[in-house]
Design a protein around this motif. Structure first.
Motif, mmCIF file in Angstrom:
data_model
loop_
_atom_site.group_PDB
_atom_site.id
_atom_site.type_symbol
_atom_site.label_atom_id
_atom_site.label_comp_id
_atom_site.label_asym_id
_atom_site.label_seq_id
_atom_site.Cartn_x
_atom_site.Cartn_y
_atom_site.Cartn_z
ATOM 1 N N PHE A 1 0.798 -1.223 0.000
ATOM 2 C CA PHE A 1 0.000 0.000 0.000
ATOM 3 C C PHE A 1 0.839 1.285 0.000
ATOM 4 O O PHE A 1 0.285 2.375 -0.051
ATOM 5 N N THR A 2 2.151 1.150 0.079
ATOM 6 C CA THR A 2 2.975 2.356 -0.033
ATOM 7 C C THR A 2 3.819 2.348 -1.291
ATOM 8 O O THR A 2 4.021 3.388 -1.914
ATOM 9 N N ASN A 3 4.294 1.183 -1.676
ATOM 10 C CA ASN A 3 5.198 1.138 -2.827
ATOM 11 C C ASN A 3 5.096 -0.209 -3.537
ATOM 12 O O ASN A 3 6.042 -0.997 -3.535
ATOM 13 N N PRO A 4 3.922 -0.473 -4.145
ATOM 14 C CA PRO A 4 3.777 -1.762 -4.833
ATOM 15 C C PRO A 4 4.769 -1.871 -5.982
ATOM 16 O O PRO A 4 5.119 -0.873 -6.600
ATOM 17 N N GLU B 1 -0.534 -1.054 -8.354
ATOM 18 C CA GLU B 1 -0.609 0.394 -8.093
ATOM 19 C C GLU B 1 -1.907 0.967 -8.650
ATOM 20 O O GLU B 1 -2.621 1.715 -7.969
ATOM 21 N N ILE C 1 -4.940 -0.324 -6.415
ATOM 22 C CA ILE C 1 -5.087 0.204 -5.043
ATOM 23 C C ILE C 1 -5.282 1.715 -5.031
ATOM 24 O O ILE C 1 -5.842 2.262 -4.085
ATOM 25 N N THR C 2 -4.823 2.403 -6.091
ATOM 26 C CA THR C 2 -5.045 3.850 -6.129
ATOM 27 C C THR C 2 -6.362 4.194 -6.819
ATOM 28 O O THR C 2 -6.681 5.357 -7.012
ATOM 29 N N GLY C 3 -7.116 3.159 -7.204
ATOM 30 C CA GLY C 3 -8.452 3.387 -7.742
ATOM 31 C C GLY C 3 -8.479 3.755 -9.208
ATOM 32 O O GLY C 3 -9.445 4.336 -9.693
#
Lengths: 259, 226
Positions: free
Chosen positions: A242-245, A251, A254-256
């Motif tokens: 969740f911070t640096n896939p 990416e 998870i960022t939509g």
């Protein structure tokens, strides 16, 4: 959420899952670690619930469902011919999307599964212990004979978790356990998961990315490939995913921006 | 694209960072001009204008906080927004350096400038060029550019050491110039620190692009933090 991943309790090797001729899940390799909360995320149709159900042979109930590959539970393939699927489901319990208590008393909801599994100890103690473990005891201790269906949705789901705990499993599978609950009830379940992870390994399928980020130690991201089979794209520490896939598809999801 | 709103708002904030950066560039060059031209009135005006820089920085921070609270950014989006918080702080401190130079202009008054002013002007130009490129790399997430800019800090450092030597020579030759020479060393110090902070911006650019925190200036001495 530590770097220490513990020992794998489930090892998935080259798993493919079929519904008749349709390959729903393709070539998954995955290690589930003991006493960790593992989240499986991905868009609808990516096979995440199918994979979850394969971990305790719930797919056996679906006509035409079959698997290739191995799912090792403590180094034993749960799909070997000499394995009793009922025993698998006792060791690897499941909580579903919609709370599904029996239309019986709170007490009987806990006692029934234990009785069926030959429990011969003090049932009152077992009911109290499992309701305490499920963070429900204080709310229901004076009304154990009340019908379980009169409880709130969040309480019903915690009762279902207690019911799963009563047969002393090692792993609890949760298939979108909070999707029918309000935010407060959801956070209670997430807190409960964290408590339970001291004694159990938990695998949760969720559509709620914030829930995966908040509540899990490890996250697996699944998506569909070009022939609509579910594939695992990335698996790692939740903090990393969740911070640096590492993968662009992860990416984007998870960022939509995809899914 | 499902996250049009988030993308648009991040781009708006990046534009505001560029505007803040432009304010710093102007303030830095003008602050050295006030010294060069002995323009005390302009120095006072620039000191007052520092409030506009502070206001812009807080506006950027507020916009970032609102976006975090309302859009739940994660991964790359979150790295951009946290980096903007960091960069806006760096810029605000650069504004303080320009303000500090203006205060020195006022303190110097009509006194002679005992070292060549051209070295300070050159330092300001080099530092502002680094800043301009650094912010361009930042908003465009240009990893290659961000990695190359800190090397330019050596030129600013070399000028700082040149000014330092001049100051020591001047004071040694004529101790009566101590106050003025000492103040001018502070001007050089402020410009040197401004360039160091550009390196910090470049580090944030690398962080956005790669997720890795990387120290890019091994000569950045913690003792010099101010």
């Amino acid at each position: 959420m530590t770097e220490n991943k513990n020992q794998p309790i489930i090892t998935v090797k080259d798993l493919s899952i079929f519904y008749k001729t349709f390959r729903a899940v393709k070539n998954v390799d995955l290690e589930i670690f003991e006493n960790k909360i593992t989240a499986i995320i991905g868009p609808s149709g990516c096979g995440k619930s199918t994979v979850l159900r394969s971990f305790n042979r719930m797919n056996d109930f679906i006509p035409g469902a079959s698997i290739q590959g191995n799912i090792l539970f403590h180094d034993k393939n749960i799909y070997d011919e000499d394995v009793d699927p009922v025993q698998v489901r006792r060791m690897i319990g499941m909580v579903f999307q919609k709370p599904n208590p029996f239309p019986k008393s709170i007490y009987e909801n806990i006692a029934w599964g234990a009785k069926m599994n030959g429990f011969s100890g003090n049932m009152d103690d077992l009911v109290e212990k499992t309701l305490q473990d499920a963070a429900l005891w204080d709310e229901v201790k004076d009304e154990l004979n009340k019908n379980a269906l009169s409880l709130s949705g969040g309480q019903q789901q915690r009762l279902c978790i207690a019911r799963a705990l009563a047969v002393k499993p090692e792993i609890i599978l949760m298939d979108e356990p909070c999707s029918a609950l309000d935010p407060i009830a959801t956070l209670k379940i997430e807190d409960l998961m964290r408590e339970l992870s001291h004694n159990y390994s938990i695998i949760i399928v969720t559509h709620n990315m914030q829930q995966a980020a908040r509540a899990s130690d490890m996250t697996a991201f699944f998506t569909m490939d070009e022939d609509r089979a579910g594939v695992m794209v990335e698996y790692g520490l939740t903090t990393q995913i969740f911070t640096n896939p590492k993968n662009k598809q992860t990416e984007d999801y998870i960022t939509g921006r995809f899914g | 694209m499902p996250r049009d709103t988030l993308d648009r708002q991040i781009n708006n904030i990046k534009d505001e960072v560029l505007i803040l950066g432009n304010m710093i560039e102007q303030a830095t060059l003008l602050s050295v001009d006030t010294l060069k031209n002995r323009d005390i009135r302009a120095a006072h005006e620039l000191i007052e204008d520092d409030q506009l820089i502070n206001d812009k920085r807080f506006a950027i921070e507020n916009a970032v906080l609102i976006l975090i609270a309302t859009q739940q950014p994660i991964a790359h989006d979150l790295r951009i927004l946290t980096a903007i918080l960091e960069v806006s702080t760096e810029l605000e401190r650069m504004g303080d350096y320009a303000k500090g130079i203006c205060k020195i202009t006022i303190k110097m008054g009509e006194s002679d400038i005992p070292i060549p002013i051209r070295d300070l002007v050159k330092m300001a130009e080099l530092a502002v060029t680094m800043l301009h490129k650094g912010l361009s790399a930042f908003v465009n997430e240009n990893l290659h550019l961000a990695q190359s800019i800190p090397l330019e800090d050596d030129n600013v450092d070399a000028l700082y050491h040149k000014v330092y030597r001049h100051v020591v020579e001047v004071i040694t030759a004529n101790p009566a110039t101590f106050d003025e020479a000492h103040l001018l060393l502070w001007v050089a110090h402020n410009l040197e620190r401004l360039a160091d902070r550009v390196t910090n911006i470049c580090e944030r650019t690398v962080f956005i692009a790669t997720g890795e925190m990387m120290e890019m200036d091994s000569t950045d001495d913690e003792d010099q933090e101010d």
